[in-house]
Design a protein around this motif. Structure first.
Motif, mmCIF file in Angstrom:
data_model
loop_
_atom_site.group_PDB
_atom_site.id
_atom_site.type_symbol
_atom_site.label_atom_id
_atom_site.label_comp_id
_atom_site.label_asym_id
_atom_site.label_seq_id
_atom_site.Cartn_x
_atom_site.Cartn_y
_atom_site.Cartn_z
ATOM 1 N N SER A 1 -17.981 -2.708 39.384
ATOM 2 C CA SER A 1 -17.466 -1.387 39.014
ATOM 3 C C SER A 1 -15.995 -1.440 38.633
ATOM 4 O O SER A 1 -15.345 -0.408 38.513
ATOM 5 N N HIS A 2 -15.475 -2.688 38.509
ATOM 6 C CA HIS A 2 -14.116 -2.927 38.006
ATOM 7 C C HIS A 2 -13.023 -2.524 38.994
ATOM 8 O O HIS A 2 -11.900 -2.204 38.604
ATOM 9 N N ASN A 3 -13.374 -2.577 40.284
ATOM 10 C CA ASN A 3 -12.407 -2.325 41.346
ATOM 11 C C ASN A 3 -11.964 -3.645 41.969
ATOM 12 O O ASN A 3 -12.748 -4.610 42.023
ATOM 13 N N LEU A 4 -10.738 -3.682 42.473
ATOM 14 C CA LEU A 4 -10.264 -4.824 43.245
ATOM 15 C C LEU A 4 -10.716 -4.615 44.687
ATOM 16 O O LEU A 4 -10.245 -3.697 45.359
ATOM 17 N N ILE A 5 -11.646 -5.441 45.161
ATOM 18 C CA ILE A 5 -12.242 -5.216 46.481
ATOM 19 C C ILE A 5 -11.804 -6.251 47.511
ATOM 20 O O ILE A 5 -12.182 -6.140 48.680
ATOM 21 N N ASN B 1 -14.995 5.153 26.360
ATOM 22 C CA ASN B 1 -15.348 5.859 27.592
ATOM 23 C C ASN B 1 -15.763 4.927 28.723
ATOM 24 O O ASN B 1 -16.258 5.371 29.762
ATOM 25 N N SER B 2 -15.545 3.637 28.532
ATOM 26 C CA SER B 2 -15.992 2.652 29.516
ATOM 27 C C SER B 2 -14.794 2.074 30.274
ATOM 28 O O SER B 2 -13.852 1.553 29.667
ATOM 29 N N ILE B 3 -14.827 2.146 31.599
ATOM 30 C CA ILE B 3 -13.749 1.616 32.429
ATOM 31 C C ILE B 3 -13.830 0.093 32.464
ATOM 32 O O ILE B 3 -14.903 -0.480 32.698
ATOM 33 N N ALA B 4 -12.703 -0.561 32.229
ATOM 34 C CA ALA B 4 -12.630 -2.016 32.329
ATOM 35 C C ALA B 4 -11.910 -2.444 33.599
ATOM 36 O O ALA B 4 -12.237 -3.477 34.188
ATOM 37 N N LEU B 5 -10.913 -1.667 34.017
ATOM 38 C CA LEU B 5 -10.197 -1.892 35.272
ATOM 39 C C LEU B 5 -9.945 -0.541 35.907
ATOM 40 O O LEU B 5 -9.547 0.405 35.225
ATOM 41 N N ASN B 6 -10.143 -0.471 37.212
ATOM 42 C CA ASN B 6 -10.055 0.818 37.892
ATOM 43 C C ASN B 6 -9.046 0.757 39.047
ATOM 44 O O ASN B 6 -9.345 0.239 40.121
ATOM 45 N N ILE C 1 -18.826 -8.458 50.509
ATOM 46 C CA ILE C 1 -17.874 -8.399 49.391
ATOM 47 C C ILE C 1 -18.370 -9.263 48.236
ATOM 48 O O ILE C 1 -18.375 -8.842 47.071
ATOM 49 N N LEU C 2 -18.811 -10.468 48.548
ATOM 50 C CA LEU C 2 -19.312 -11.373 47.505
ATOM 51 C C LEU C 2 -20.556 -10.807 46.829
ATOM 52 O O LEU C 2 -20.735 -10.938 45.617
ATOM 53 N N LYS C 3 -21.409 -10.167 47.618
ATOM 54 C CA LYS C 3 -22.602 -9.560 47.051
ATOM 55 C C LYS C 3 -22.224 -8.396 46.132
ATOM 56 O O LYS C 3 -22.788 -8.242 45.039
ATOM 57 N N LYS C 4 -21.271 -7.573 46.567
ATOM 58 C CA LYS C 4 -20.835 -6.445 45.758
ATOM 59 C C LYS C 4 -20.219 -6.909 44.445
ATOM 60 O O LYS C 4 -20.332 -6.238 43.409
ATOM 61 N N ALA C 5 -19.576 -8.074 44.476
ATOM 62 C CA ALA C 5 -18.969 -8.640 43.271
ATOM 63 C C ALA C 5 -19.975 -9.426 42.434
ATOM 64 O O ALA C 5 -19.617 -9.970 41.388
ATOM 65 N N ASN D 1 -19.221 -11.904 35.202
ATOM 66 C CA ASN D 1 -18.928 -11.599 33.802
ATOM 67 C C ASN D 1 -18.949 -10.087 33.588
ATOM 68 O O ASN D 1 -19.854 -9.397 34.065
ATOM 69 N N GLY D 2 -17.933 -9.569 32.891
ATOM 70 C CA GLY D 2 -17.858 -8.143 32.628
ATOM 71 C C GLY D 2 -17.139 -7.337 33.692
ATOM 72 O O GLY D 2 -17.046 -6.116 33.586
ATOM 73 N N SER D 3 -16.612 -8.015 34.719
ATOM 74 C CA SER D 3 -15.949 -7.287 35.811
ATOM 75 C C SER D 3 -14.526 -6.854 35.464
ATOM 76 O O SER D 3 -13.948 -6.013 36.151
ATOM 77 N N GLY D 4 -13.950 -7.454 34.410
ATOM 78 C CA GLY D 4 -12.603 -7.071 33.995
ATOM 79 C C GLY D 4 -11.568 -8.168 34.118
ATOM 80 O O GLY D 4 -10.369 -7.931 33.896
ATOM 81 N N LYS D 5 -11.996 -9.383 34.430
ATOM 82 C CA LYS D 5 -11.048 -10.489 34.630
ATOM 83 C C LYS D 5 -10.226 -10.752 33.367
ATOM 84 O O LYS D 5 -8.990 -10.858 33.418
ATOM 85 N N THR D 6 -10.894 -10.858 32.231
ATOM 86 C CA THR D 6 -10.189 -11.140 30.972
ATOM 87 C C THR D 6 -9.237 -10.011 30.607
ATOM 88 O O THR D 6 -8.099 -10.255 30.183
#
Length: 257
Positions: free
Chosen positions: A217-221, A21-26, A235-239, A44-49
């Motif tokens: 939140s696993h979005n491409l911003i 139930n956990s989004i990895a990429l959105n 943007i950098l702060k949000k990431a 870490n944990g943003s979905g890069k891997t």
């Protein structure tokens, strides 16, 4: 309208991936031209891997499309197309221990060549070992090497079959500053399409001029130039790539090698 393979090598349309139930990429969308070089930035944990593994067809998206050379890549894709992609795209994991399993460094580099019925395997192994500065380790067990040496062995094994695309997941994580400089120089010499994930903003421009940024939140911003990104503090702060200390009023980042 038919796909034009000349427009892009890789194209991602609204990719979504989740673990239970956990989004990895959105809803991720971007394209990569042949020979282009990108850095994939995110905490870490943003979905890069996860994204790199989808690009290598190790994972398949739950929603959206991955297109490689005009072919849609999913669970229904023919075995021949998947074999071609996995031959042409090499991926280096952050932890080299997950990739190493042969008794010697020589065998580790030779393994992929043997799987592809490569000719003159011995010559190619020595050529790549020299390129990666590990020719003195060929008779050693890769399991008994340092983290940086293992990373070089894993990279050599990926480079040996001459991939068209190279995906590197936090490749400097196990390297000291000298070896990091060596890696930067090596990658500059390669005629290859390159996507590198990192959370190290200071080293990112050494690898590429274009950046993709994933937020927590696993979005491409962000998809644009690194030069522009360094001024996009929100943007950098949000990431979660910059922050403020209590004793400083300006945003800044820390670098970890």
């Amino acid at each position: 309208m038919p796909l034009n393979q000349e427009d892009f090598l890789i194209k991602c349309n609204n990719l979504t991936y989740y673990f239970e139930n956990s989004i990895a990429l959105n809803n991720i969308s971007f394209s990569v031209k042949k020979g282009e070089r990108l850095v994939l930035l995110g905490a870490n944990g943003s979905g890069k891997t996860t994204l790199l593994r989808i690009l290598a067809a190790l994972y398949f998206p739950h929603k959206g499309e991955l297109i490689y050379k005009g072919n849609i890549i999913n669970r229904k894709t023919s075995k021949d197309v998947l074999k071609q992609l996995r031959t042409e795209i090499g991926i280096l994991f952050q932890n080299p221990d997950t990739m190493i399993f042969n008794p010697t460094v020589y065998d580790e580099i030779a393994f992929g060549l043997q799987e592809r019925d490569y000719k003159n395997i011995k010559d190619k192994v020595y050529e790549v070992a020299k390129l990666c500065q590990i020719e003195h380790l060929l008779d050693r067990s890769p399991l008994k090497l340092s983290g940086g040496e293992k990373q070089k062995v894993a990279l050599a094994s990926i480079l040996a079959p001459n991939p068209e695309v190279l995906l590197l997941d936090e490749p400097t994580a196990n390297l000291d500053p000298g070896s990091t400089g060596w890696l930067i120089d090596l990658l500059y010499e390669l005629d290859i399409t390159l996507i590198i994930s990192t959370h190290n903003l200071s080293i990112a421009p050494e690898f590429a001029s274009r950046a993709l940024v994933l937020d927590t939140s696993h979005n491409l911003i962000f998809d644009g130039s690194l030069k522009e990104l360094k001024n996009e503090y929100e943007i950098l702060k949000k990431a979660n790539l910059v922050h403020k200390h209590k004793y400083r009023n300006d945003f800044h980042w820390h670098d970890w090698y």
